[in-house]
Design a protein around this motif. Sequence first.
Motif, short mmCIF file in Angstrom:
data_model
loop_
_atom_site.label_atom_id
_atom_site.label_comp_id
_atom_site.label_asym_id
_atom_site.label_seq_id
_atom_site.Cartn_x
_atom_site.Cartn_y
_atom_site.Cartn_z
N GLN A 685 0.82 -1.21 0.00
CA GLN A 685 0.00 0.00 0.00
C GLN A 685 0.85 1.27 0.00
OE1 GLN A 685 -2.64 -0.60 3.38
NE2 GLN A 685 -4.19 -1.50 2.03
N GLY A 686 1.91 1.23 -0.82
CA GLY A 686 2.73 2.41 -1.00
C GLY A 686 3.74 2.66 0.09
N GLN A 687 3.82 1.81 1.09
CA GLN A 687 4.77 2.03 2.17
C GLN A 687 6.21 1.74 1.74
OE1 GLN A 687 2.77 1.05 6.34
NE2 GLN A 687 2.45 -0.63 4.90
N LEU A 688 6.37 0.79 0.84
CA LEU A 688 7.69 0.42 0.34
C LEU A 688 7.77 0.77 -1.15
CD1 LEU A 688 10.42 -1.07 0.88
CD2 LEU A 688 9.29 -3.14 0.06
N SER A 689 8.81 1.48 -1.54
CA SER A 689 8.98 1.84 -2.96
C SER A 689 10.47 1.87 -3.27
CB SER A 689 8.33 3.19 -3.27
OG SER A 689 8.94 4.23 -2.52
N GLY A 690 10.77 1.79 -4.57
CA GLY A 690 12.17 1.84 -4.94
C GLY A 690 12.37 1.72 -6.44
N THR A 691 13.63 1.83 -6.84
CA THR A 691 14.01 1.69 -8.24
C THR A 691 15.34 0.96 -8.32
OG1 THR A 691 15.24 3.79 -8.30
CG2 THR A 691 12.90 3.88 -8.86
N ILE A 692 15.54 0.26 -9.43
CA ILE A 692 16.81 -0.37 -9.76
C ILE A 692 17.13 -0.01 -11.21
CG2 ILE A 692 18.09 -2.53 -9.96
CD1 ILE A 692 16.11 -3.77 -7.97
N ASP A 693 18.33 0.47 -11.46
CA ASP A 693 18.72 0.85 -12.81
C ASP A 693 20.10 0.30 -13.14
OD1 ASP A 693 17.10 3.09 -14.45
OD2 ASP A 693 16.71 3.35 -12.32
N TYR A 694 20.24 -0.18 -14.37
CA TYR A 694 21.56 -0.45 -14.92
C TYR A 694 21.74 0.46 -16.12
CZ TYR A 694 25.38 -2.51 -17.53
OH TYR A 694 26.57 -2.68 -18.20
N TYR A 695 22.88 1.14 -16.18
CA TYR A 695 23.15 2.05 -17.29
C TYR A 695 24.52 1.78 -17.88
CZ TYR A 695 25.93 4.57 -13.81
OH TYR A 695 26.86 4.91 -12.85
N GLY A 730 27.19 1.30 -14.75
CA GLY A 730 27.00 0.96 -13.35
C GLY A 730 25.56 0.65 -12.99
N TRP A 731 25.35 0.51 -11.69
CA TRP A 731 24.05 0.17 -11.11
C TRP A 731 23.63 1.25 -10.13
CZ3 TRP A 731 21.09 -4.14 -12.31
CH2 TRP A 731 21.72 -5.13 -13.08
N GLU A 732 22.33 1.51 -10.10
CA GLU A 732 21.75 2.44 -9.12
C GLU A 732 20.63 1.72 -8.37
OE1 GLU A 732 22.33 6.42 -11.90
OE2 GLU A 732 20.31 5.70 -11.37
N PHE A 733 20.60 1.92 -7.06
CA PHE A 733 19.57 1.31 -6.23
C PHE A 733 18.97 2.37 -5.31
CE2 PHE A 733 22.74 -1.90 -7.18
CZ PHE A 733 21.98 -2.98 -7.61
N THR A 734 17.66 2.39 -5.24
CA THR A 734 16.96 3.28 -4.32
C THR A 734 15.83 2.51 -3.67
OG1 THR A 734 17.41 5.24 -5.68
CG2 THR A 734 15.63 5.41 -4.08
N ILE A 735 15.71 2.63 -2.34
CA ILE A 735 14.62 1.99 -1.63
C ILE A 735 14.16 2.91 -0.50
CG2 ILE A 735 16.15 0.72 -0.05
CD1 ILE A 735 14.05 -1.60 -0.28
N ASN A 736 12.85 3.04 -0.36
CA ASN A 736 12.28 3.91 0.66
C ASN A 736 11.14 3.18 1.38
OD1 ASN A 736 13.61 6.63 0.06
ND2 ASN A 736 12.80 6.09 -1.94
N TRP A 737 11.10 3.40 2.68
CA TRP A 737 10.04 2.83 3.50
C TRP A 737 9.40 3.93 4.33
CZ3 TRP A 737 7.06 -1.32 4.35
CH2 TRP A 737 6.42 -1.46 5.59
N SER A 738 8.08 3.98 4.32
CA SER A 738 7.34 4.97 5.10
C SER A 738 6.16 4.28 5.75
CB SER A 738 6.86 6.12 4.20
OG SER A 738 6.11 7.05 4.94
#
Length: 1015
Positions: A685-695, A730-738
């Motif tokens: 329910q939107g509490q956990l969100s994030g992104t993973i990228d390879y460039y 490289g790789w990028e990682f983002t994770i957020n918890w609310s």
Amino acid sequence: MKRSLCSQFLLFTLLFLSAINGFAQEKITVKGKVTSSADNEGLIGVSVSLKGTSTGAMTDPDGNYSLSVPANGILVFNYVGYETQEVNVDNRTTINIVLVQVSKALEEVIVIGYGTQRKIDITGSTGSIKGAELTKQPVLTATQAAQGKLAGVQIISSGAPGTQPVVRIRGTGTMLAGADPLYVVDGVITSDIRNINSADIVSMDILKDASSTAIYGMRAANGVVLITTKKGSVGKDLRVTYDGNVGFRQVANLVTMASGPQYATYIGDINAGLPPNEQIALPGNQASTEWYDEILRKGFQQNHNISVSGGSEKVNYFFSGSYLTDEGIVLENKYERFTLRSNTDFILSSKVKLGNQLSFSTGQTRDVNLTGAYNDSYRAAPIIESKVDGKYGNTSAFGNVGNPILDIENNDNKLTENRVQGNLYLEYSPITSLQVRSAFGGDFFNNKRRIYQYQFFNTEATFITAGGNQRNDRSLLEIRNDNTFRWVWDNTVTYNHKFDNATLKVLGGVTTEKYTNDNNYGSKKDIPSTKDQWYLSNTGDPETAINDGGGEKWSRTSFIGRVNYDLMNRYLFTATFRADGTSRFPSANRWGFFPSFGFGWILSEENFLKKQTTFDLLKLRASWGRVGNDQVPPNSATSIADTGIPYFFATQPVRGTAITQIVDENLKWEITEEYDIGLDFSAIQGQLSGTIDYYNKKTKDALVRVNLPAILGDADGVYLTNAASFVNRGWEFTINWSHRSNENFKYNIGFNATFNHNEIVGLNQGQALVAGTVGQQSFTTKSDNGQPIGSFFVLQTDGIFQSQAEIDASAQKSAKVGDLRYKDFSGDGQINDDDRVYVGSYQPKMYFGLTGGFTYKDFDFSIDCYGNFGNQIYNGKKGARVNATDNIESDVANSYWRSDRTNTGVPRASRDILPASTYFVESGDFFRINNITLGYTLPKKTLERIKIETLRFYISSQNLLTLKAYSGFTPELVNPASVAATTQTPNADATLAPGIELNAYPTTRTFTFGVNLTF
């Protein structure tokens, strides 16, 4: 008879049931509006369908819908990021629905260049920070407040007042032609945002991959930073807001230098190895001066912002003013800035809109000479007094550097900057789905620097000890004026139409840009010391007068296009094309073409994932794009010849003409191609969100300076050409918890990390690029195939000679016991440049950010941290120890090699110049608590009584703690050449030799108290 009656009864029953069924299937038209629970605004593109059928419709831009359905049917309302709702029609003709938002982040609107887009619809890689986050930190620029908050974005800041941080997006994007990103403020292109008050910013959006940046083509190779400032709101009452803070700044970390007695012992050990006639004579009266204590202080800082906003049906407005003062931690250093802003929109009719964003800023900087005062404080002998009874301690008489206090007090260096920046636009919408927009933006920048050097002599009245070389026999006045004007005219047409199950948005346009700069310089000696007479036209020695000047001019014309297509709220497509023409390159290579493509697939909208309850959103992205870089001097493709150059013919000098700049007539764009694969998700329910990228982005035809044979006559011995290729991947990682535990307590935590690999893959002409001269050590970096840009290339130390036998068996026959031993990699029996090796670079292999916070009732707390790992720093200040009388660090004084202290890695006391080696290369790993803020907001009941909307008090600390491996002042090093506000000509050392600490302004720690007030 009975059979007949029975048959008739059955027939009647069937007819009755058929009538009832026919009545039930009667259709009615249902209309209504779908709004968001977040802001009660209409939602465009909501899917409204009849349950169990394929019948459906989509809401229009205002959230309205109309659908013909059975009177007893069930409507299903479905929208990404919101809870799906099912509603019984029950013969109603009007049904209004409020959808409950599951994840606010999914519905966030991102500025993407020449328009906006919902975050969920974006197919490229972007990042965004809201203005409320930026204002939490008491810093000059918005980019500095963004440190550690976005994956793929490295921000390096200096503690010096008035300076702009260095921003690197996904690694170093060039070897010469300007490595900084493009800044766009309300549509105005610029290279400097120090004039923007952070309290005026709504959002800062960063475009990272080539797909998202390609709309800016020629300027987008290093990423794009889009800043949007505040506006008033239609129908909102007058609102007044005040944000202010006061505090002080102090040095966060100092290198402890040797005391007077330690220094005297070290000099004594130097003398022990020298013949009497070469020994250093120490003065009879010896002090113990801590020079950094003499020139450093606690600097006061304050920042006050007030704004007024509001609007009606015909106009909305936002006006603001701010005043900022930042005293540096070095004596006399100070920066002041005053800004005004006016953002206004006029709704002339339902089809015509007119508006402007206009700002004015003026700033004054009292500079100090870091290469003088600050550097000299590191080297100055502690046995000399700093200043006594108005007299300066004469360190120069001791064969040492100048007195740092005298350097500060003898120079008056003032910079005044005035700037007007604005944008005027007109929008016309002949039909709902079509918008025509014309916008003209301008940026005028006036810069005036005035430097006055006072006259002083080596006399008993001036110095405690007379003699030495620190003197200025004649006063000198220098004045430089710079005037810069840049204008941009954008003309675009946007078509945005919603079909039954798809949305199409098409953008096309033409943009033109022109840049002009003119500057003049003058100087004269023997100008009186009274400030009222500091004019070049005043009395002074006319024979010493110097007048000089120059300028720069270039222009660009571009054609842009973009298509966004959304099918069934799950299949996304973006295509961008830009054609750029620039006057910076020869006519044959003037035009560059920059396409990009992006694809998105919202898997969570597919039937095979509809029933799962874990993910609110699961979205795959893939993109490819090509962008350019034209950041070279406008005359780079023009041969330059100077006249009046002496040439000896038959022993007689003859004046002639010679070519002093040889150019590559086929000079062309740097081209960067990049592909990106990403995954966005939201869960629980939107509490956990994030992104993973390879460039993976590759820069081809990179501009570098290649050495020329001296016989060709070029003054610099080099010429500019396209001769290199390199990659950043490289790789990028983002994770957020609310999470909200209850109505009183809510907390959040976020983490992002970037792993980047930079590598040169093709120096086409085979010439490695060396840079980074430190004192008498020659170069310290070398950029070559297979290595990161600006890699340190030095000798490898191998311990310390402990005996003469070790020396005799080595390649260093002239060494002495206690000297550093170097590895002879070439095996030729001598130590020289052939034995240098690569030992890393300043570019980190990994950098990260950590954020967190909570609210409890009326209290709020937040913490931001960041750091990096895997990079190296060259301790240049230690390597540039030129004089034997220069001071040493306390750690060196306590551990240098002596016959009674042999278990050490620090060489003996010596007046010899040490070569560039791993002795000076140290780890750049660090972890920093960047900001901590604790706030308290008065309860609503209290505010209602005093008729105030919000009132919040807070305390904050910037750079509270840094854990680092480096022994110097700071692991964050900013090359001053890379942050010059008006410099358009790239400086090679900004990218080819970063990470060398020579004159680094130390990181400062700040404590502030602030107030947020709205009424």
